[in-house]
Enzyme design. Structure first.
Site, PDB file in Angstrom:
ATOM      1  N   LYS A  47       0.809  -1.210   0.000  1.00  0.00           N
ATOM      2  CA  LYS A  47       0.000   0.000   0.000  1.00  0.00           C
ATOM      3  C   LYS A  47       0.844   1.263   0.000  1.00  0.00           C
ATOM      4  CE  LYS A  47      -3.145  -2.172   3.255  1.00  0.00           C
ATOM      5  NZ  LYS A  47      -3.470  -2.136   4.716  1.00  0.00           N
ATOM      6  N   GLU A 103       7.796   2.518  -5.749  1.00  0.00           N
ATOM      7  CA  GLU A 103       7.842   2.104  -4.338  1.00  0.00           C
ATOM      8  C   GLU A 103       7.998   3.325  -3.441  1.00  0.00           C
ATOM      9  OE1 GLU A 103       7.320   0.022  -2.206  1.00  0.00           O
ATOM     10  OE2 GLU A 103       8.074  -1.970  -2.611  1.00  0.00           O
ATOM     11  N   ASP A 107      14.219  -1.081   1.306  1.00  0.00           N
ATOM     12  CA  ASP A 107      14.800  -1.318   2.625  1.00  0.00           C
ATOM     13  C   ASP A 107      15.737  -2.537   2.532  1.00  0.00           C
ATOM     14  OD1 ASP A 107      15.165  -1.826   5.366  1.00  0.00           O
ATOM     15  OD2 ASP A 107      13.186  -1.152   5.900  1.00  0.00           O
ATOM     16  N   LYS A 135      17.000   3.005   1.963  1.00  0.00           N
ATOM     17  CA  LYS A 135      17.814   2.765   3.164  1.00  0.00           C
ATOM     18  C   LYS A 135      18.913   1.794   2.770  1.00  0.00           C
ATOM     19  CE  LYS A 135      14.648   3.311   7.111  1.00  0.00           C
ATOM     20  NZ  LYS A 135      13.844   2.587   8.116  1.00  0.00           N
ATOM     21  N   PHE A 156      13.244   5.153  12.326  1.00  0.00           N
ATOM     22  CA  PHE A 156      11.858   4.736  12.153  1.00  0.00           C
ATOM     23  C   PHE A 156      11.058   5.923  11.613  1.00  0.00           C
ATOM     24  CE2 PHE A 156       9.131   1.143  13.388  1.00  0.00           C
ATOM     25  CZ  PHE A 156       8.004   1.604  12.729  1.00  0.00           C
ATOM     26  N   ASP A 163       4.033   3.604   7.046  1.00  0.00           N
ATOM     27  CA  ASP A 163       3.175   3.387   8.210  1.00  0.00           C
ATOM     28  C   ASP A 163       3.931   2.864   9.423  1.00  0.00           C
ATOM     29  OD1 ASP A 163       3.579   0.727   6.963  1.00  0.00           O
ATOM     30  OD2 ASP A 163       2.142   0.044   8.465  1.00  0.00           O
TER      31      ASP A 163
HETATM   32  C1  PRP Z   1       7.154  -1.744   2.658  1.00  0.00           C
HETATM   33  C2  PRP Z   1       7.403  -0.859   1.452  1.00  0.00           C
HETATM   34  C3  PRP Z   1       8.035  -1.802   0.477  1.00  0.00           C
HETATM   35  C4  PRP Z   1       8.766  -2.782   1.357  1.00  0.00           C
HETATM   36  C5  PRP Z   1      10.232  -2.459   1.338  1.00  0.00           C
HETATM   37  O1  PRP Z   1       5.985  -2.451   2.460  1.00  0.00           O
HETATM   38  O2  PRP Z   1       6.213  -0.306   0.953  1.00  0.00           O
HETATM   39  O3  PRP Z   1       7.075  -2.468  -0.308  1.00  0.00           O
HETATM   40  O4  PRP Z   1       8.253  -2.640   2.680  1.00  0.00           O
HETATM   41  O5  PRP Z   1      10.916  -3.277   2.228  1.00  0.00           O
HETATM   42  P1  PRP Z   1      12.009  -4.336   1.792  1.00  0.00           P
HETATM   43  O6  PRP Z   1      12.965  -3.627   0.858  1.00  0.00           O
HETATM   44  O7  PRP Z   1      12.652  -4.702   3.100  1.00  0.00           O
HETATM   45  O8  PRP Z   1      11.314  -5.485   1.148  1.00  0.00           O
HETATM   46  P2  PRP Z   1       5.228  -3.257   3.603  1.00  0.00           P
HETATM   47  O9  PRP Z   1       5.511  -4.720   3.427  1.00  0.00           O
HETATM   48  O10 PRP Z   1       5.541  -2.654   4.942  1.00  0.00           O
HETATM   49  O11 PRP Z   1       3.731  -3.030   3.202  1.00  0.00           O
HETATM   50  P3  PRP Z   1       2.966  -1.643   2.911  1.00  0.00           P
HETATM   51  O12 PRP Z   1       3.449  -1.144   1.568  1.00  0.00           O
HETATM   52  O13 PRP Z   1       1.538  -2.062   2.887  1.00  0.00           O
HETATM   53  O14 PRP Z   1       3.306  -0.686   4.021  1.00  0.00           O
END
Ligand code: PRP
Length: 185
Positions: A47, A103, A107, A135, A156, A163
């Site tokens: 999302k 995106e 991360d 990051k 954070f 979120d």
């Molecule tokens: C978050 C963000 C990316 C992902 C990145 O999504 O939107 O899609 O994490 O992290 P990574 O590089 O460690 O994979 P999340 O899974 O928190 O869902 P959201 O988009 O619904 O917040």
């Protein structure tokens, strides 16, 4: 300015609404120059992408299409599980298409590493990644974005799509969450 009951949970503003929009316009201009004759398909990763997606496609006035995909790898955890699952798949054939994957944050890299492979296996001609935040120090998978809004340290941060337990996504800026918010539970 809108009334807010979330500002009090924020330790400091990391990037203001104005800074974010200025940077998105720069990214939009760069993407326009590269893709204006390619009819790209923008794919937002739900999302977190929803605000950035809305802003980047308006900052980039290309004739294009948009699509969304939703994945899950975190559940409610802070640390990516590395096990990425599609919870809402693409709604169209992407064979031969130039994809621009949108995106909010890169991360560990688990999500985009998985998605890039998935899109190429589905026949995409090219996969370009644009992320508003990166990051790099958290990276676990060998993946880089082609367009990056801002590098961010391992703090954070919430807001502008990001979120904490599904909240704070609607903050118009990105801020550091007060530690007591996520340590008190
Ligand atoms: C978050 C963000 C990316 C992902 C990145 O999504 O939107 O899609 O994490 O992290 P990574 O590089 O460690 O994979 P999340 O899974 O928190 O869902 P959201 O988009 O619904 O917040």
């Amino acid at each position: 300015m809108a009334k807010s009951n979330m500002d009090r949970d924020i330790l400091s503003v990391f990037y203001s609404e104005e800074q974010i929009h200025a940077r998105i316009q720069e990214l939009g201009d760069q993407i326009y120059d590269k893709f204006h004759d390619k009819n790209p398909l923008f794919v937002g990763v739900l999302k977190g992408c929803f605000l950035f997606m809305a802003d980047i496609i308006r900052a980039c006035q290309i004739k294009c299409e948009i699509e969304f995909i939703a994945v899950s790898s975190y559940g409610s955890a802070f640390q990516s599980s590395g096990n990425v699952q599609i919870t809402r798949d693409l709604g169209q054939d992407i064979t031969g298409r130039d994809l621009i994957v949108v995106e909010d944050i890169l991360d560990s890299g688990n999500t985009l590493y998985f998605l890039r492979g998935y899109f190429l296996a589905k026949g995409a001609k090219s996969v370009t990644i644009v992320t508003l935040f990166d990051k790099p120090e958290r990276r676990e998978k060998p993946i880089k974005a082609d367009y990056i809004g801002f590098d961010v340290p391992n703090e954070f941060i919430v807001g502008y799509g990001l979120d904490y337990r599904q909240q704070y996504r609607n903050l118009p800026y990105v801020g550091v969450l007060k530690p007591e918010i996520y340590t008190e539970e």
